[in-house]
Enzyme design. Structure first.
Site, mmCIF file in Angstrom:
data_model
loop_
_atom_site.group_PDB
_atom_site.id
_atom_site.type_symbol
_atom_site.label_atom_id
_atom_site.label_comp_id
_atom_site.label_asym_id
_atom_site.label_seq_id
_atom_site.Cartn_x
_atom_site.Cartn_y
_atom_site.Cartn_z
ATOM 1 N N GLU A 145 -16.747 -7.570 7.446
ATOM 2 C CA GLU A 145 -15.919 -8.007 6.627
ATOM 3 C C GLU A 145 -16.536 -9.216 6.035
ATOM 4 O O GLU A 145 -15.887 -9.704 4.998
ATOM 5 C CB GLU A 145 -14.622 -8.435 7.284
ATOM 6 N N HIS B 220 -26.037 -5.165 13.357
ATOM 7 C CA HIS B 220 -25.415 -5.656 12.171
ATOM 8 C C HIS B 220 -26.278 -5.827 11.274
ATOM 9 O O HIS B 220 -27.374 -6.728 11.344
ATOM 10 C CB HIS B 220 -24.511 -7.016 12.367
#
Ligand SMILES: [Zn+2]
Length: 209
Positions: free
Chosen positions: A98, A166
């Site tokens: 996010e 990530h």
């Protein structure tokens, strides 16, 4: 039961209704980003890109339109007293962080010890999808998968472990290739019973066993 999950879903759905941008607004925003990078959104290779990006985003974020409560609604109670661990191992998923909207790619281990009822095993995989296909941080994703299982099935315990890399860390920023983040959420007997906890942790640490 599951009142928290229900309430959250209601908030989310009513927020969706009002002021949701149209597809054409999204495509215009993508064209602005293309211009901003220094490229020409009108050149041949890029003319279809805004609509392709909008369609890709529809898939990446399809989890907002799905209801975890509905997925776990149907349970089975004819289980002959089965009360040992049920574990779905190494479910692959793709999500997006996010903070950068960069991919998070990983695997989830989802387990519970039933207390008189179980759900179809594919429902656990769908639950991972519902929350992965939203903007996420891994810690929240881990808890969000565990909580509805706990609320809806009222099992003896629930465990969720996620290992993921990530892209906001591997392809930009500190550029650490090969690092993955491990998070876990343990509830009930997975939190309180050391043997259960270790049995589950071993599955994720040595998945070939
Ligand atoms: Zn990020």
């Amino acid at each position: 039961m599951s009142s928290n999950v229900h309430a959250l879903e209601r908030v989310r759905q009513s927020r969706d209704e009002e002021g949701r941008p149209e597809r054409v607004d999204v495509e215009a925003a993508v064209r602005a980003i293309l211009r901003w990078t220094g490229d020409d959104p009108n050149r041949d290779g890029l003319t279809e890109t805004p609509s392709r990006v909008a369609r890709a985003f529809e898939e990446f974020f399809s989890g907002y339109a799905q209801d975890p409560v509905q997925i776990l609604q149907k349970t089975f109670e004819e289980i002959e007293g089965y009360d040992e661990m049920i574990a779905l191992r190494a479910v692959g998923f793709e999500s997006h962080c996010e903070h950068h909207m960069a991919p998070i790619v990983g695997q989830a281990w989802v387990a519970y010890e039933p207390n008189g009822r179980v759900v179809g095993i594919s429902k656990l995989a769908r639950l991972v999808e519902v929350y992965a296909k939203r903007l996420q941080i891994q810690e929240k994703l881990t808890a969000q998968i565990a909580n509805p299982i706990n609320d809806m099935l009222k099992p003896q315990g629930v465990g969720v472990i996620i290992k993921a890399s990530h892209h906001c860390m591997t392809t930009r920023g500190v550029h650490k290739q090969g690092a993955d983040l491990v998070t876990s959420r343990m509830l009930g007997c997975f939190r309180d019973n050391l043997a259960t906890r270790q049995e589950f942790l071993r599955m994720a640490v040595s998945p070939e066993e």
